[in-house]
Enzyme design. Structure first.
Site, PDB file in Angstrom:
ATOM      1  N   LYS A 116      44.847  36.952  30.696  1.00  0.00           N
ATOM      2  CA  LYS A 116      43.516  36.679  30.779  1.00  0.00           C
ATOM      3  C   LYS A 116      42.713  37.774  31.044  1.00  0.00           C
ATOM      4  CE  LYS A 116      44.241  31.851  32.233  1.00  0.00           C
ATOM      5  NZ  LYS A 116      43.684  30.895  31.122  1.00  0.00           N
ATOM      6  N   GLU A 200      37.189  34.693  39.223  1.00  0.00           N
ATOM      7  CA  GLU A 200      35.972  34.314  38.296  1.00  0.00           C
ATOM      8  C   GLU A 200      35.055  33.562  39.188  1.00  0.00           C
ATOM      9  OE1 GLU A 200      36.869  31.889  34.642  1.00  0.00           O
ATOM     10  OE2 GLU A 200      38.248  33.632  33.893  1.00  0.00           O
ATOM     11  N   HIS A 235      42.169  20.618  35.430  1.00  0.00           N
ATOM     12  CA  HIS A 235      41.928  21.638  34.459  1.00  0.00           C
ATOM     13  C   HIS A 235      42.931  21.411  32.997  1.00  0.00           C
ATOM     14  CE1 HIS A 235      39.907  23.708  37.567  1.00  0.00           C
ATOM     15  NE2 HIS A 235      40.887  23.828  38.134  1.00  0.00           N
ATOM     16  N   ARG A 292      48.019  29.997  18.944  1.00  0.00           N
ATOM     17  CA  ARG A 292      48.599  29.005  18.500  1.00  0.00           C
ATOM     18  C   ARG A 292      48.024  27.982  17.952  1.00  0.00           C
ATOM     19  NH1 ARG A 292      47.495  25.519  22.349  1.00  0.00           N
ATOM     20  NH2 ARG A 292      47.489  26.480  24.716  1.00  0.00           N
TER      21      ARG A 292
HETATM   22  P1  ADP Z   1      44.410  27.617  31.318  1.00  0.00           P
HETATM   23  O1  ADP Z   1      44.784  28.519  30.246  1.00  0.00           O
HETATM   24  O2  ADP Z   1      45.399  27.610  32.469  1.00  0.00           O
HETATM   25  O3  ADP Z   1      44.262  26.376  30.450  1.00  0.00           O
HETATM   26  P2  ADP Z   1      41.822  28.179  31.113  1.00  0.00           P
HETATM   27  O4  ADP Z   1      41.147  29.352  31.561  1.00  0.00           O
HETATM   28  O5  ADP Z   1      41.808  27.926  29.756  1.00  0.00           O
HETATM   29  O6  ADP Z   1      43.020  27.827  31.978  1.00  0.00           O
HETATM   30  O7  ADP Z   1      40.817  26.985  31.832  1.00  0.00           O
HETATM   31  C1  ADP Z   1      41.265  25.561  31.995  1.00  0.00           C
HETATM   32  C2  ADP Z   1      40.184  24.821  32.588  1.00  0.00           C
HETATM   33  O8  ADP Z   1      39.711  25.188  33.837  1.00  0.00           O
HETATM   34  C3  ADP Z   1      38.683  25.102  31.726  1.00  0.00           C
HETATM   35  O9  ADP Z   1      38.787  24.225  30.416  1.00  0.00           O
HETATM   36  C4  ADP Z   1      37.682  24.690  32.745  1.00  0.00           C
HETATM   37  O10 ADP Z   1      37.644  23.215  32.803  1.00  0.00           O
HETATM   38  C5  ADP Z   1      38.176  24.964  33.789  1.00  0.00           C
HETATM   39  N1  ADP Z   1      37.820  26.486  34.221  1.00  0.00           N
HETATM   40  C6  ADP Z   1      38.380  27.610  33.815  1.00  0.00           C
HETATM   41  N2  ADP Z   1      37.686  28.616  34.420  1.00  0.00           N
HETATM   42  C7  ADP Z   1      36.426  28.429  34.963  1.00  0.00           C
HETATM   43  C8  ADP Z   1      35.412  28.730  35.589  1.00  0.00           C
HETATM   44  N3  ADP Z   1      35.114  29.915  35.876  1.00  0.00           N
HETATM   45  N4  ADP Z   1      34.387  27.755  36.447  1.00  0.00           N
HETATM   46  C9  ADP Z   1      34.596  26.487  36.230  1.00  0.00           C
HETATM   47  N5  ADP Z   1      35.878  25.846  35.598  1.00  0.00           N
HETATM   48  C10 ADP Z   1      36.490  26.733  34.874  1.00  0.00           C
END
Ligand code: ADP
Length: 507
Positions: A116, A200, A235, A292
């Protein structure tokens, strides 16, 4: 085109890929562990190779055995599906080094988007807006607190190697930092073998909107529009739809161009997804790119009319994408993930044998499943059993159709998320599209508890009346207790559920 491909996966996605192969006239090779010896994907493929014991570390995650199986069966390419080894750069490389085609992006693109923090650096260089935060892993608690203060609480700690919502912690104050950082690190180490964690800004009340891209080997990269996946728990996505109520044609074009820019910056080829957070004012930030096929790809297939899995194979075989122009989504599609989890019991994953399975059908209903009557659900693999997907002209009609399809669905033998989905679909916020990524978590109490006693008692009374009626009917038709009794428990449970849900809909 390839003549034979190996599918390095199991469950519904293995079956989905087998179906694509059959329609393309390509032979398929399934692989299976001990636990999956009788799984539907093994039977449906043209050939199947046993690759080891039930734990995935000794079977579906064993790259050497998978490549071996491809060699022995004469497969020319490997499709990794999602999960397992699908986003492992080393595996994509090993497949290529073995002289096989990889049905996915180049190993270099997986590496560029795999971490990431690396993806955030790449996106920033490509002019793609990212969530405010750091692009380097944290050294220690002190640095974490300093960075958090700089961006302002609340912040989200995230595993650089993260996926599946693992290794994430919301932190609201300095005092919570040390334990949250230790927790995120521990989870990241356990899940990914890498404890790098970064910060973040935690965005309050956004939607999760993602853009599907397809890129061929000849320089064409297309956006296929958005999916909204805001109904999430921990999440992790539970319900997805396409298009999104929050995306106008103008925003779709802008987000699509952003996703294509990110994909091009990574040298992307094949199907991929750029995930964004979208706020109420139409601002959006790049989260990550999934390199993917996504679980929720069917909703895009239904509104675009494109078969994404077939395109994955065709692109890997060197075909050119057609010029599709600006795609306008046709109608509305919704997907519910049917998992073997018990919502009334903290979503505890369950095990057992599927005693009875009745699948919904009729207009606009698609079932992408990995189970059948008699299937054993174990704890070895992900609890997602199937996806129920519907397509209709409008969002309201798609919601009504999904509700109807869920009522038709019967899975006896394991607890599932089916009734929970019904309650989400019945909720006025979901119906009006007034949701965010925090919406589900804030209403878990109300959505995950068993039905109100009054409704349940009335439903049980209706069910008893229905059964009495049936008994009378069977007496008149000469039926006798013996044979009928065996089918009574599932039938009674069904009648009870339908009555209870009809009650829920009325109230
Ligand atoms: P993963 O790869 O573990 O799925 P992501 O970065 O795709 O992680 O984030 C998964 C979920 O977490 C997102 O769809 C969102 O709901 C929440 N999320 C991620 N980053 C943030 C953020 N900075 N603020 C609020 N929610 C977040």
């Amino acid at each position: 085109m390839f003549s034979k491909i190996l599918i390095a996966n199991r469950g519904e996605i293995a079956l989905r890929i087998i179906r694509a192969c059959q329609e393309l006239g390509v032979a398929s090779v399934a692989v299976y562990s001990d636990a999956d010896a009788h799984a539907p994907h093994v039977r449906e493929a043209d050939e199947a190779v046993h690759i080891g014991p039930s734990p995935s570390s000794e079977s579906y995650l064993d790259g050497r055995r998978l490549i071996d199986a491809a060699r022995r069966t004469g497969a020319q390419a490997i499709h990794p599906g999602y999960g397992f080894l699908s986003e492992r750069e080393w595996f994509a490389r090993a497949v290529r080094d073995a002289g096989l085609a990889w049905i996915g992006p180049p190993a270099e693109a997986i590496a560029a988007m795999g971490s990431k923090t690396a993806a955030r650096q790449l996106a920033t260089r490509a002019g793609v807006p990212v969530v405010p935060g750091t692009t380097e892993p944290l050294r220690d608690d002190d640095e974490a607190r300093a960075v958090a203060r700089q961006f302002g609480y609340p912040v989200l700690l995230k595993a650089a190697a993260g996926g599946g919502g693992k290794g994430m912690r919301v932190v609201r104050a300095d005092a919570e930092m040390a334990s949250a950082l230790a927790g995120a690190r521990g989870e990241a180490r356990k899940s990914f073998g890498d404890d790098a964690v970064y910060v973040e800004k935690y965005i309050d009340g956004p939607r999760h909107v993602e853009i599907q891209v397809l890129a061929d080997q000849h320089g064409t990269c297309l956006s296929l529009g958005e999916r909204e996946c805001s109904v999430q728990r921990r999440h992790q996505k539970m319900i997805e739809e396409a298009p999104s109520v929050a995306v106008s044609p103008e925003l779709r074009a802008r987000m699509g161009a952003t996703a294509v820019a990110a994909a091009r910056a990574a040298g992307y080829v094949n199907a991929g997804t750029c995930e964004f957070l979208l706020d109420r004012d139409g601002n959006y930030w790049f989260l990550e790119m999934n390199t993917r096929i996504q679980v929720e790809h069917p909703v895009t297939e239904l509104v675009t009319g494109l078969d994404l899995v077939q395109w994955q194979v065709r692109i890997a075989a060197g075909e050119k994408l057609p010029d599709l122009g600006a795609l306008t989504p046709r109608g509305w599609a919704i997907e519910c993930r049917i998992t073997s989890e018990d919502p009334a019991n903290g979503f505890l994953p369950g095990t057992g044998r599927i005693e009875h399975l009745h699948l919904p059908s009729g207009p606009g209903v698609r079932w992408d499943g990995g189970i059948e009557g008699g299937s054993e659900v174990s704890l070895f693999y992900d609890p997602m059993l199937a996806k129920l997907i519907v397509h209709a002209a409008t969002r309201d009609m798609a919601i009504a159709r999904m509700h109807r399809a869920l009522l038709e669905l019967t899975i006896d033998g394991v607890e599932t998320s089916r009734e929970f989905h019904l309650r989400v679909l019945e909720h006025p916020d979901f119906r009006s599209g007034n949701i965010s990524i925090q919406w589900l978590e804030q209403r878990l109490g109300e959505l995950a508890t068993p039905r109100a006693p009054a409704a349940a008692i009335e439903a049980a009374a209706i069910a008893a009346a229905l059964l009495a009626e049936r008994d009378r009917a069977s007496r008149w038709s000469g039926g006798h207790g013996g044979a009928g009794a065996a089918s009574e428990p599932p039938a009674a449970a069904d009648a009870w559920r339908r009555a209870a849900l009809a009650e829920g809909l009325r109230s």
